[in-house]
Design a protein around this motif. Structure first.
Motif: not given
Ligand SMILES: [Zn+2]
Length: 317
Positions: A132-135, A153, A156-159, A179, A197
């Motif tokens: 969760l939150g990985d780029t 997606k 829950g990747a952040s970007k 994104d 990043t």
């Protein structure tokens, strides 16, 4: 039943063969659709030494159960199924073991249930263990890349940053949840990704294009101790340009290919549930449907990738 047989370069011929005989625990499937796979193009372009011709290829199959063999319990006649098979998919019928069949929902079109690429991308994304939150950067957002994008997606990747050489693919990547998009033909991929990043590089890069260039990009844009996932299919020789650099960067290198059948079937089952629950949008990716008689044309399209092309599927009726 009619079957396409590959005799040599650009030479599929449609011939009539006897109906397949069922072994124990096998069903006869009336094939409705079979996706043309990028991994098949080189076998069609030229005779590959070591491969036997004529050959029966096609492994992205969906269809309808039409006959039930001995000791089968899971499916009934008329059930719509996707199958994991290792060839013989460009034909009207195929015999398939029970454990390699997966039930499709009634409202899922056959050409959307081409399971093998969905299973492979599912297993690849699971192995990458996205947090969760990985780029995440996807290098090569053609058909496989856009499937991977949708799954990343979901996790829950952040970007998500899509890299490709075709602008129309990047437009679609954006629509499907990327994104940021970068065209590596006219933008500096490394510089742009570092900007996105905070100068570190991405947590996870997926090399999907299967080219030396995409492999090189992956190494340039992954952060220190980040994951470098080699998903692309590489039929030719590839080199690591600077192993010292890979070493110093302490990349976690992940080979996202699978040969163990139980892993493959598990990925197939998960992939099928994502298709059935419409978590994966396949409709936007299937751009060309061709009949069995036009199979050579279906392969030409896959090789040439004209404007608007993402994936061709051979349909049987
Ligand atoms: Zn395939």
């Amino acid at each position: 039943m009619r079957s396409a047989i590959l005799y040599g370069p650009h030479d599929f011929r449609i011939e009539t063969l006897p109906e397949p005989v069922l072994a124990e625990k096998e069903y006869l499937v009336n094939i409705k659709a079979c996706g043309v796979c990028h991994s098949e193009i080189h076998q069609w372009e030229s005779k590959i030494p070591g491969l036997e011709y004529p050959r029966f290829i096609g492994h992205e199959v969906s269809g309808e159960i039409s006959k039930i063999g001995k000791d089968c319990a899971k499916f009934k006649i008329g059930d719509r199924v996707a199958a994991w098979v290792e060839g013989k998919g460009y034909a009207e019928q195929i015999a398939v073991k029970e454990e390699r069949l997966f039930l499709m929902k009634h409202d899922l079109p056959f050409e959307h249930a081409i399971l093998e690429p969905v299973a492979c991308t599912t297993n690849g994304v699971i192995k990458a263990n996205i947090q969760l939150g990985d780029t995440v950067a996807l290098i090569g957002t053609g058909f496989m890349g856009l499937l991977i994008l949708q799954k990343v997606k979901l996790l829950g990747a952040s970007k998500i940053i899509a890299v490709d050489v075709r602008d129309e693919m990047l437009v679609l990547a954006k629509q499907m949840g990327a994104d940021e998009v970068i065209n590596s033909n006219n933008q500096d991929v490394k510089k742009t990704i570092l900007q996105h990043t905070g100068d570190s590089g991405v947590d996870v890069s997926f090399e999907i294009g299967g080219l030396q260039a995409t492999l090189d990009i992956a190494a340039e844009i992954t952060r220190m101790e980040g994951k470098l996932v080699i998903f692309g299919y590489h039929p030719g020789k590839r080199v690591i340009n600077d192993l010292g650099y890979w070493n110093w960067m302490a990349f976690d290198i992940i080979n996202a290919h699978f040969r163990d059948m139980s892993t493959i079937l598990k990925g197939s089952a998960i992939g099928m549930s994502l298709l059935n629950s419409k978590k994966i949008n396949m409709g936007s990716l299937i751009t060309h449907k061709l009949k069995l008689d036009s199979i050579n044309e279906a392969f030409e399209l896959s090789r040439d990738k004209p404007n608007g092309f993402i994936k061709s599927v051979v349909v049987m009726d």
